[in-house]
Design a protein around this motif. Structure first.
Motif, short mmCIF file in Angstrom:
data_model
loop_
_atom_site.label_atom_id
_atom_site.label_comp_id
_atom_site.label_asym_id
_atom_site.label_seq_id
_atom_site.Cartn_x
_atom_site.Cartn_y
_atom_site.Cartn_z
N LYS A 57 -10.24 36.46 5.62
CA LYS A 57 -10.42 36.71 7.06
C LYS A 57 -10.36 35.38 7.81
O LYS A 57 -11.25 35.03 8.58
N LEU A 58 -9.27 34.65 7.57
CA LEU A 58 -9.08 33.32 8.12
C LEU A 58 -7.79 33.27 8.93
O LEU A 58 -6.71 33.60 8.42
N THR A 78 -11.14 33.16 20.23
CA THR A 78 -11.94 32.84 19.05
C THR A 78 -13.20 33.70 19.00
O THR A 78 -13.58 34.18 17.93
N GLY A 82 -13.96 36.29 16.15
CA GLY A 82 -15.21 36.09 15.43
C GLY A 82 -16.04 37.36 15.37
O GLY A 82 -16.67 37.65 14.35
N HIS A 87 -12.57 34.08 11.00
CA HIS A 87 -12.82 32.67 11.30
C HIS A 87 -11.49 32.02 11.71
O HIS A 87 -10.47 32.24 11.07
N ILE A 89 -9.38 28.51 12.51
CA ILE A 89 -9.29 27.05 12.47
C ILE A 89 -8.06 26.65 13.27
O ILE A 89 -7.02 27.31 13.22
N THR A 110 -11.23 25.80 3.27
CA THR A 110 -11.85 26.72 4.22
C THR A 110 -11.70 28.15 3.72
O THR A 110 -12.66 28.94 3.77
N ARG A 114 -14.68 31.10 2.12
CA ARG A 114 -14.85 32.41 2.76
C ARG A 114 -14.61 33.57 1.81
O ARG A 114 -14.83 34.71 2.18
#
Length: 115
Positions: A57-58, A78, A82, A87, A89, A110, A114
């Motif tokens: 979930k990035l 974001t 969120g 998440h 970046i 990262t 997660r």
């Protein structure tokens, strides 16, 4: 769930990656980064994510010069993502050009934290 307009826009955007996006995509596609699966120009709700790893979930967003004056939009986006557990970046396009190995390490680290 993305709407039909987002899907159509994403389809067009996949064919017109910026040079930094294309460079990063060559390193992400086909699970090349530590076996992590990424999608490019992935629509979620009203937004299209530059790159998305569903397992972690990035969202990975590449920020070029055009992103400089969109801070309020990025904050809303974001926050919305969120709330969905995603998440985000943000990576400057210059870093993709000049520091690709560091960028890939950062994304991998990262994502792994997660999972």
């Amino acid at each position: 769930m993305a709407d039909g307009i987002s899907y159509e826009r994403a389809r067009r955007m996949r064919k017109a990656l910026t040079p930094p996006e294309a460079r990063l995509w060559r390193c992400l596609k086909g699970d090349k980064l530590d076996g992590l699966g990424f999608r490019k120009q992935h629509p979620i709700g009203p937004y299209i994510l530059d790159f998305y790893c569903a397992a972690a979930k990035l969202a990975v967003e590449i920020d070029g010069a055009g992103h400089d004056n969109r801070a309020a939009h990025h904050i809303r986006r974001t926050a919305w993502l969120g709330a969905k557990g995603i998440h985000v970046i943000r990576i400057p396009a210059l870093h993709v050009r000049d520091e690709l190995d560091s960028v890939l390490s950062f994304i991998s680290h990262t994502a792994r934290t997660r999972l």
